[in-house]
Scaffold this active site. Structure first.
Site, PDB file in Angstrom:
ATOM      1  N   TYR A 142     -33.185  14.999   4.422  1.00 50.69           N
ATOM      2  CA  TYR A 142     -33.251  16.455   4.269  1.00 50.69           C
ATOM      3  C   TYR A 142     -34.041  16.852   3.015  1.00 50.69           C
ATOM      4  O   TYR A 142     -33.835  17.938   2.470  1.00 50.69           O
ATOM      5  CB  TYR A 142     -31.840  17.045   4.163  1.00 50.69           C
ATOM      6  CG  TYR A 142     -31.097  17.192   5.481  1.00 50.69           C
ATOM      7  CD1 TYR A 142     -31.096  16.181   6.426  1.00 50.69           C
ATOM      8  CD2 TYR A 142     -30.375  18.347   5.759  1.00 50.69           C
ATOM      9  CE1 TYR A 142     -30.398  16.308   7.611  1.00 50.69           C
ATOM     10  CE2 TYR A 142     -29.674  18.485   6.948  1.00 50.69           C
ATOM     11  CZ  TYR A 142     -29.693  17.457   7.864  1.00 50.69           C
ATOM     12  OH  TYR A 142     -29.000  17.595   9.036  1.00 50.69           O
ATOM     13  N   LYS A 195     -29.509   2.378   7.868  1.00 47.08           N
ATOM     14  CA  LYS A 195     -30.240   1.697   8.947  1.00 47.08           C
ATOM     15  C   LYS A 195     -31.313   0.876   8.229  1.00 47.08           C
ATOM     16  O   LYS A 195     -32.510   0.992   8.498  1.00 47.08           O
ATOM     17  CB  LYS A 195     -30.832   2.753   9.903  1.00 47.08           C
ATOM     18  CG  LYS A 195     -31.446   2.175  11.163  1.00 47.08           C
ATOM     19  CD  LYS A 195     -30.441   1.559  12.104  1.00 47.08           C
ATOM     20  CE  LYS A 195     -31.159   0.945  13.300  1.00 47.08           C
ATOM     21  NZ  LYS A 195     -30.297   0.099  14.132  1.00 47.08           N
ATOM     22  N   ASP A 228     -25.661   2.446  13.799  1.00 47.65           N
ATOM     23  CA  ASP A 228     -25.329   2.261  15.223  1.00 47.65           C
ATOM     24  C   ASP A 228     -23.985   1.537  15.353  1.00 47.65           C
ATOM     25  O   ASP A 228     -23.127   1.915  16.159  1.00 47.65           O
ATOM     26  CB  ASP A 228     -26.454   1.540  15.974  1.00 47.65           C
ATOM     27  CG  ASP A 228     -27.086   0.410  15.174  1.00 47.65           C
ATOM     28  OD1 ASP A 228     -26.785   0.273  13.971  1.00 47.65           O
ATOM     29  OD2 ASP A 228     -27.870  -0.359  15.753  1.00 47.65           O
ATOM     30  N   ASP A 252     -24.206  13.481   8.752  1.00 45.31           N
ATOM     31  CA  ASP A 252     -24.042  14.694   9.568  1.00 45.31           C
ATOM     32  C   ASP A 252     -23.679  14.299  11.004  1.00 45.31           C
ATOM     33  O   ASP A 252     -22.756  14.852  11.609  1.00 45.31           O
ATOM     34  CB  ASP A 252     -25.341  15.510   9.537  1.00 45.31           C
ATOM     35  CG  ASP A 252     -25.171  16.837  10.256  1.00 45.31           C
ATOM     36  OD1 ASP A 252     -24.168  17.520  10.007  1.00 45.31           O
ATOM     37  OD2 ASP A 252     -26.032  17.197  11.084  1.00 45.31           O
ATOM     38  N   ASP A 256     -19.791  14.687  12.996  1.00 48.09           N
ATOM     39  CA  ASP A 256     -19.572  15.367  14.286  1.00 48.09           C
ATOM     40  C   ASP A 256     -18.849  14.441  15.252  1.00 48.09           C
ATOM     41  O   ASP A 256     -17.948  14.863  15.991  1.00 48.09           O
ATOM     42  CB  ASP A 256     -20.911  15.791  14.918  1.00 48.09           C
ATOM     43  CG  ASP A 256     -21.310  17.210  14.512  1.00 48.09           C
ATOM     44  OD1 ASP A 256     -20.878  17.647  13.423  1.00 48.09           O
ATOM     45  OD2 ASP A 256     -22.050  17.866  15.267  1.00 48.09           O
TER      46      ASP A 256
END
Ligand code: GGG
Length: 360
Positions: A142, A195, A228, A252, A256
């Protein structure tokens, strides 16, 4: 009689259900203050910013908006996003302008399993589950770093780049925050998520800083997990989680997933903290503006009311924060639920029940 402690709150309901859930949270704060025997009070200034404001002015907030809210003790935020404004304009024009402008670099997102709510996770029936996602909130994916080449190239069309920015200082401060938080919890463990097998620069730096910072916390268990694999772990081994620290985008997405496993995005609370307190921190439900149900009086106020509890903790009212949390649990356990979690109650019904349960 001791003097009333007054807190200045900047309320920014913004878009869609944000307006309904912020109103619900403010009702709960008013009820607490009214029963505090004059110990504390909230002076709320409401700001009309958001997508409707954009339709009138071409701006999501005033140019000097951050200056207008800067002297408040906290910001209570609803949700951003509406169909009249492209999502990247509304997000960057309001929410990210405040988060990044006020260096709210730690975004704390508890994943809580409440009594009376059916989780899609089988283990939630008999295993105690509760973890916190700590989101790096100031840089990473971001950073807003990149560009678009409108000239285009023969055969390729337009080109866009979007770079993630990881600084050693940014990584270290969010990791120390996560470790300090882990030390306050019964399970002292931090799981770091990247990652870094595929993203070999920024996320390898993240891994290296994590290893270095961990050495200062020998009493805290650690693990490094790829995003993952962590998504799978949220579903398959959630009992092994306590504090999960991840970059802006990864956290983020994971938060969720966590809220959905806890039963609904409508339940999830969040705090965007400037831990040094140089700027006001901002408290908001994790969910967005939900245009499909906005204005119908049926959205779930629990995430916003839980965020008000996080705000009170930050303002130095931990007992009142616990009262709200207990009232939320009692309300859910009694089956007073909005339709996203299988009930028929309205936003107002749930809010009123939470206020009634504050007394216990
Ligand atoms: N209350 C949270 C909210 O309004 N979120 C809107 C959104 O699209 N957020 C994306 C993000 O924070 O990454």
């Amino acid at each position: 009689m001791t003097e009333t402690q007054r807190f200045r709150i900047a309320s920014i309901p913004a878009d869609g259900v944000g307006k309904e859930v912020v109103a619900a949270g403010l009702r709960v704060l008013d009820a607490l203050a009214a029963n505090s025997d004059g110990a504390f009070a909230f002076d709320v200034d409401e700001f009309p910013w958001g997508s409707e404001y954009y339709a009138k002015t071409g701006k999501m907030m005033d140019d000097d908006g951050p200056e207008q809210v800067r002297d408040h003790d906290a910001i209570y935020f609803g949700a951003v996003g509406w169909e009249n404004v492209p999502d990247h304009i509304s997000l960057w024009g309001l929410r990210l302008r405040l988060c990044q402008g006020f260096d709210q670099w730690a975004n704390v997102r508890p994943v809580q399993f409440l009594p009376g709510i059916t989780s899609p996770l089988r283990k939630a029936d008999d295993t105690e589950l509760d973890w916190v996602v700590v989101r790096e909130n100031s840089e990473g994916e971001y950073a807003g770093f990149g560009g678009r080449n409108f000239a285009g190239r023969e055969g390729l069309g337009e080109i866009a780049t979007q770079s993630a920015v990881f600084t050693e200082v940014g990584c270290e401060r969010i990791m120390r925050f996560a470790f300090d938080l882990a030390r306050t919890r019964s399970r002292k463990k931090v799981s770091s998520v990247t990652k870094s097998n595929a993203q070999q620069y920024g996320m390898v730096l993240w891994d290296e800083v994590f290893t270095r910072v961990s050495a200062d916390y020998p009493d805290v268990e650690t693990e490094s997990v790829l995003v993952d694999a962590m998504s799978a772990k949220f579903v398959l081994r959630p009992e092994d989680l306590s504090v999960v620290v991840a970059s802006n985008l990864n956290a983020d997405i994971l938060s969720d997933l966590g809220s959905a496993l806890a039963g609904s995005l409508g339940l999830a609370a969040s705090a965007n903290l400037n831990p040094e307190r140089r700027f006001p921190s901002m408290f908001e439900p994790v969910h967005g503006s939900a245009p499909d149900i906005a204005g119908q009086g049926v959205c779930n106020p629990v995430g916003a009311i839980g965020s008000a509890a996080l705000m009170l903790e930050h303002l130095g009212l931990p007992d009142e924060a616990k009262r709200i949390q207990r009232a939320i649990e009692a309300t859910c356990a009694a089956g007073i639920l909005t339709r996203d979690v299988g009930g028929t109650a309205s936003t107002d019904d749930v809010t009123t029940a939470i206020i009634d349960n504050l007394a216990d």
